[in-house]
Design a protein around this motif. Sequence first.
Motif, PDB file in Angstrom:
ATOM      1  N   GLU A  59       0.828  -1.209   0.000  1.00 54.10           N
ATOM      2  CA  GLU A  59       0.000   0.000   0.000  1.00 54.10           C
ATOM      3  C   GLU A  59       0.867   1.265   0.000  1.00 54.10           C
ATOM      4  N   PHE A  60       1.975   1.205   0.717  1.00 55.72           N
ATOM      5  CA  PHE A  60       2.894   2.341   0.797  1.00 55.72           C
ATOM      6  C   PHE A  60       3.588   2.560  -0.548  1.00 55.72           C
ATOM      7  N   THR A  61       4.073   1.470  -1.159  1.00 55.91           N
ATOM      8  CA  THR A  61       4.775   1.628  -2.440  1.00 55.91           C
ATOM      9  C   THR A  61       3.821   2.094  -3.542  1.00 55.91           C
ATOM     10  N   LEU A  62       2.561   1.677  -3.482  1.00 56.53           N
ATOM     11  CA  LEU A  62       1.593   2.167  -4.472  1.00 56.53           C
ATOM     12  C   LEU A  62       1.318   3.656  -4.285  1.00 56.53           C
ATOM     13  N   ALA A  63       1.253   4.116  -3.044  1.00 55.03           N
ATOM     14  CA  ALA A  63       1.050   5.547  -2.785  1.00 55.03           C
ATOM     15  C   ALA A  63       2.227   6.358  -3.313  1.00 55.03           C
ATOM     16  N   LEU A  64       3.441   5.869  -3.087  1.00 53.67           N
ATOM     17  CA  LEU A  64       4.624   6.567  -3.600  1.00 53.67           C
ATOM     18  C   LEU A  64       4.623   6.605  -5.125  1.00 53.67           C
ATOM     19  N   TRP A  65       4.292   5.462  -5.737  1.00 49.60           N
ATOM     20  CA  TRP A  65       4.256   5.397  -7.196  1.00 49.60           C
ATOM     21  C   TRP A  65       3.208   6.364  -7.746  1.00 49.60           C
ATOM     22  N   ALA A  66       2.048   6.374  -7.141  1.00 51.49           N
ATOM     23  CA  ALA A  66       0.961   7.247  -7.592  1.00 51.49           C
ATOM     24  C   ALA A  66       1.369   8.717  -7.485  1.00 51.49           C
ATOM     25  N   GLN A  67       2.006   9.079  -6.395  1.00 52.11           N
ATOM     26  CA  GLN A  67       2.444  10.464  -6.191  1.00 52.11           C
ATOM     27  C   GLN A  67       3.396  10.906  -7.305  1.00 52.11           C
ATOM     28  N   SER A  68       4.243  10.007  -7.757  1.00 50.04           N
ATOM     29  CA  SER A  68       5.234  10.335  -8.794  1.00 50.04           C
ATOM     30  C   SER A  68       4.713  10.202 -10.218  1.00 50.04           C
ATOM     31  N   ASN A  69       3.643   9.451 -10.424  1.00 49.02           N
ATOM     32  CA  ASN A  69       3.237   9.101 -11.784  1.00 49.02           C
ATOM     33  C   ASN A  69       1.835   9.530 -12.200  1.00 49.02           C
ATOM     34  N   LEU A  70       1.021   9.995 -11.274  1.00 49.99           N
ATOM     35  CA  LEU A  70      -0.354  10.362 -11.592  1.00 49.99           C
ATOM     36  C   LEU A  70      -0.630  11.804 -11.199  1.00 49.99           C
ATOM     37  N   SER A  71      -1.528  12.419 -11.917  1.00 47.82           N
ATOM     38  CA  SER A  71      -1.971  13.761 -11.541  1.00 47.82           C
ATOM     39  C   SER A  71      -2.804  13.672 -10.271  1.00 47.82           C
ATOM     40  N   HIS A  86      -5.038  -1.158   5.571  1.00 48.92           N
ATOM     41  CA  HIS A  86      -3.776  -0.425   5.701  1.00 48.92           C
ATOM     42  C   HIS A  86      -3.345  -0.309   7.168  1.00 48.92           C
ATOM     43  N   CYS A  87      -2.048  -0.413   7.391  1.00 52.44           N
ATOM     44  CA  CYS A  87      -1.478  -0.095   8.694  1.00 52.44           C
ATOM     45  C   CYS A  87      -1.439   1.434   8.825  1.00 52.44           C
ATOM     46  N   PRO A  88      -1.110   1.966   9.993  1.00 53.52           N
ATOM     47  CA  PRO A  88      -1.058   3.421  10.139  1.00 53.52           C
ATOM     48  C   PRO A  88      -0.111   4.115   9.144  1.00 53.52           C
ATOM     49  N   MET A  89       1.058   3.543   8.900  1.00 53.75           N
ATOM     50  CA  MET A  89       2.010   4.132   7.951  1.00 53.75           C
ATOM     51  C   MET A  89       1.396   4.218   6.561  1.00 53.75           C
ATOM     52  N   CYS A  90       0.769   3.154   6.124  1.00 51.00           N
ATOM     53  CA  CYS A  90       0.203   3.102   4.775  1.00 51.00           C
ATOM     54  C   CYS A  90      -1.036   3.984   4.651  1.00 51.00           C
ATOM     55  N   ALA A  91      -1.850   4.049   5.704  1.00 47.38           N
ATOM     56  CA  ALA A  91      -3.029   4.915   5.682  1.00 47.38           C
ATOM     57  C   ALA A  91      -2.605   6.370   5.566  1.00 47.38           C
ATOM     58  N   ALA A  92      -1.570   6.747   6.298  1.00 44.67           N
ATOM     59  CA  ALA A  92      -1.081   8.127   6.222  1.00 44.67           C
ATOM     60  C   ALA A  92      -0.532   8.422   4.825  1.00 44.67           C
ATOM     61  N   ALA A  93       0.235   7.511   4.263  1.00 42.15           N
ATOM     62  CA  ALA A  93       0.787   7.718   2.918  1.00 42.15           C
ATOM     63  C   ALA A  93      -0.336   7.859   1.897  1.00 42.15           C
ATOM     64  N   HIS A  94      -1.351   7.029   2.016  1.00 41.18           N
ATOM     65  CA  HIS A  94      -2.507   7.077   1.123  1.00 41.18           C
ATOM     66  C   HIS A  94      -3.176   8.452   1.187  1.00 41.18           C
ATOM     67  N   ALA A  95      -3.402   8.925   2.396  1.00 38.62           N
ATOM     68  CA  ALA A  95      -4.053  10.226   2.578  1.00 38.62           C
ATOM     69  C   ALA A  95      -3.181  11.357   2.044  1.00 38.62           C
ATOM     70  N   TYR A  96      -1.894  11.346   2.369  1.00 35.28           N
ATOM     71  CA  TYR A  96      -1.002  12.413   1.909  1.00 35.28           C
ATOM     72  C   TYR A  96      -0.845  12.410   0.395  1.00 35.28           C
ATOM     73  N   ALA A  97      -0.914  11.230  -0.233  1.00 37.70           N
ATOM     74  CA  ALA A  97      -0.803  11.143  -1.692  1.00 37.70           C
ATOM     75  C   ALA A  97      -2.088  11.584  -2.384  1.00 37.70           C
ATOM     76  N   GLY A  98      -3.164  11.722  -1.631  1.00 39.88           N
ATOM     77  CA  GLY A  98      -4.433  12.146  -2.213  1.00 39.88           C
ATOM     78  C   GLY A  98      -5.124  11.067  -3.022  1.00 39.88           C
ATOM     79  N   LEU A  99      -4.898   9.810  -2.639  1.00 36.32           N
ATOM     80  CA  LEU A  99      -5.545   8.703  -3.338  1.00 36.32           C
ATOM     81  C   LEU A  99      -7.010   8.617  -2.948  1.00 36.32           C
ATOM     82  N   GLY A 100      -7.806   7.986  -3.799  1.00 38.08           N
ATOM     83  CA  GLY A 100      -9.236   7.843  -3.577  1.00 38.08           C
ATOM     84  C   GLY A 100      -9.568   6.667  -2.681  1.00 38.08           C
ATOM     85  N   ARG A 101     -10.600   5.986  -3.031  1.00 38.81           N
ATOM     86  CA  ARG A 101     -11.207   4.905  -2.259  1.00 38.81           C
ATOM     87  C   ARG A 101     -10.218   3.778  -1.941  1.00 38.81           C
ATOM     88  N   ILE A 102     -10.420   3.171  -0.776  1.00 42.65           N
ATOM     89  CA  ILE A 102      -9.693   1.974  -0.361  1.00 42.65           C
ATOM     90  C   ILE A 102     -10.721   0.867  -0.176  1.00 42.65           C
TER      91      ILE A 102
END
Length: 172
Positions: A59-71, A86-102
């Motif tokens: 979940e964390f690596t997908l958030a990082l990838w999305a941040q670098s590769n998607l608008s 998601h664990c707390p680390m991954c939930a935070a990364a998801h939120a900070y990356a601005g990803l949608g639904r989980i």
Amino acid sequence: MPLSSTDKVFLHRTIQLAQEALEAGNDPFGSLLVDANNKILKEDRNRIHTESNLSLHPEFTLALWAQSNLSAADRAAATVYTSGEHCPMCAAAHAYAGLGRIVYASSARQLEGWMVELGAKEGPVKALGIRDVAPGLVVDGPAADLGGLVFELHRLRKERVDAEAEIKVNIS
């Protein structure tokens, strides 16, 4: 919101990825990043042990990838499907990356209960639900009919950890 048949197909793939992670020697977690048209953009599985990097949760690596590769708009329209909440680390990364639904197959609460049932050592981080970490996220899960599959992967992981510990004791 009830899970759709498309959601279930994607969740089954995350469980396959979790099994691949387990077979490779990692904890059994797998995730997909899917765009608004239901196209899989990226998938990953847990790699924390095989790559000796505690941040390699899928979940964390997908958030990082999305941040670098998607608008920002594409990130917000995307869905992350995952075998476990998601664990707390991954939930935070998801939120900070601005990803949608989980959408997740099994919850943090289920995992915590399974670990107690299996006699596993408590982890160093409290198991919090995604909404406890990032309350603004859209979250659906768990998928009641998939919990048994996910539990079985964690049971096998615990079995392997116990066997490895036994080997270390016998070698000493």
